[in-house]
Design an enzyme around this catalytic site. Structure first.
Site, PDB file in Angstrom:
ATOM      1  N   SER A 147       0.864  -1.176   0.000  1.00  0.00           N
ATOM      2  CA  SER A 147       0.000   0.000   0.000  1.00  0.00           C
ATOM      3  C   SER A 147       0.898   1.222   0.000  1.00  0.00           C
ATOM      4  O   SER A 147       2.089   1.141   0.332  1.00  0.00           O
ATOM      5  CB  SER A 147      -0.882  -0.015   1.262  1.00  0.00           C
ATOM      6  N   TYR A 160      -2.374  -0.843  10.370  1.00  0.00           N
ATOM      7  CA  TYR A 160      -2.363  -1.120   8.935  1.00  0.00           C
ATOM      8  C   TYR A 160      -1.044  -0.665   8.309  1.00  0.00           C
ATOM      9  O   TYR A 160      -0.410  -1.409   7.551  1.00  0.00           O
ATOM     10  CB  TYR A 160      -3.543  -0.422   8.267  1.00  0.00           C
TER      11      TYR A 160
END
Length: 265
Positions: A147, A160
């Site tokens: 990401s 995350y």
């Protein structure tokens, strides 16, 4: 002389985790369009049934399997079943993941474990189990899904971001470990794409305007923006690319902070 069939995956078998929805299905569709047969995994294999039928309509062979990446026994069962069904598996897309979006002061012990166990520990042990067969065959393409949070920090995404930053580092380590066996390991890191995990944010026009202002391409990502990247990393054309993180983020990772005053028109 360049091949006339660049990025052709005909005859290859690609295993995609987290294929019941979202970007996992887009990755699988791109690989199938390039010629690959598919193994689709999700916690409940029936959740992939409709998508599997769509891929079979393209003329691809599709196998669906149960997988809980937080359970090592589930990983081992899945890999054994995948190899029994398809023999050599050429490509792994390590896509299964989750998120808990909270201010750091509100993150619980269980929140942290859920995200890290799924995104980071799960990705490692799936890659490890798949790599055993790839080592035996002397060939493999492992694509870990990261990401933009692999390289940038965002408030509310502590666990995350830690998991995706870990994926970037893990990718480099595994590339060094397994390169001698003909296996490349790379990280494909999407930027801000609308998915089920963050759909609620895209329902806020003010937030979307805020986001778009910080993306040099002036729009959020669309799933088709990832097609070329995932096919490239899965193909023979990426044979000398390993340990890398490929950001597909419209440029937001450049810093995305204006250093000049915007002129009024």
């Amino acid at each position: 002389m360049a091949s006339e069939r660049l990025f052709d995956l005909t005859g290859q078998v690609a295993l995609v985790t987290g294929a019941s929805r979202g970007l996992g299905q887009y990755f699988a569709r791109a690989l199938a369009t390039a010629g690959a047969n598919l193994i689709l995994t999700s916690r409940r294999r029936e959740d992939t049934a409709a998508f599997a039928a769509e891929m079979e309509a393209l003329g691809r062979r599709v196998v669906t399997l149960d997988l809980d990446v937080r359970d090592q026994a589930s990983i081992e069962r899945m890999v054994a079943a995948a190899e029994a069904a398809c023999g050599q598996i050429h490509i792994l897309v390590n896509n299964a993941g989750c998120n808990v979006r909270k201010p750091a002061l509100d993150v619980t012990w269980d929140d942290w474990n859920l995200v890290l166990d799924t995104n980071l520990r799960g990705s490692f042990f799936v890659a490890q189990a798949m790599a055993r067969g790839m080592v035996k065959h002397g060939y493999g393409r492992i694509i870990n899904i990261g990401s933009v949070t692999s390289v940038a920090g965002y408030a509310g995404l502590g666990p995350y971001g830690a998991s995706r930053g870990g994926i970037k580092q893990l990718t480099m380590s595994l590339a060094d470990d397994w390169g001698r066996y003909g296996i490349t390991v790379n990280c494909l890191a999407p930027g801000w794409f609308k998915t089920a995990q963050n759909q609620v944010m895209y329902e806020d026009p003010e937030w979307v305007e805020y986001l778009v202002d910080r993306i040099p391409m002036k729009r959020p990502g669309e799933p088709r923006d990832l097609d070329g990247a995932v096919v490239f990393l899965a193909s023979e054309e990426s044979r000398y690319v390993t340990g890398q993180t490929l950001l597909v983020d419209g440029g937001i990772s450049t810093g995305a902070t204006r250093a000049t005053v915007r002129k009024k028109t």
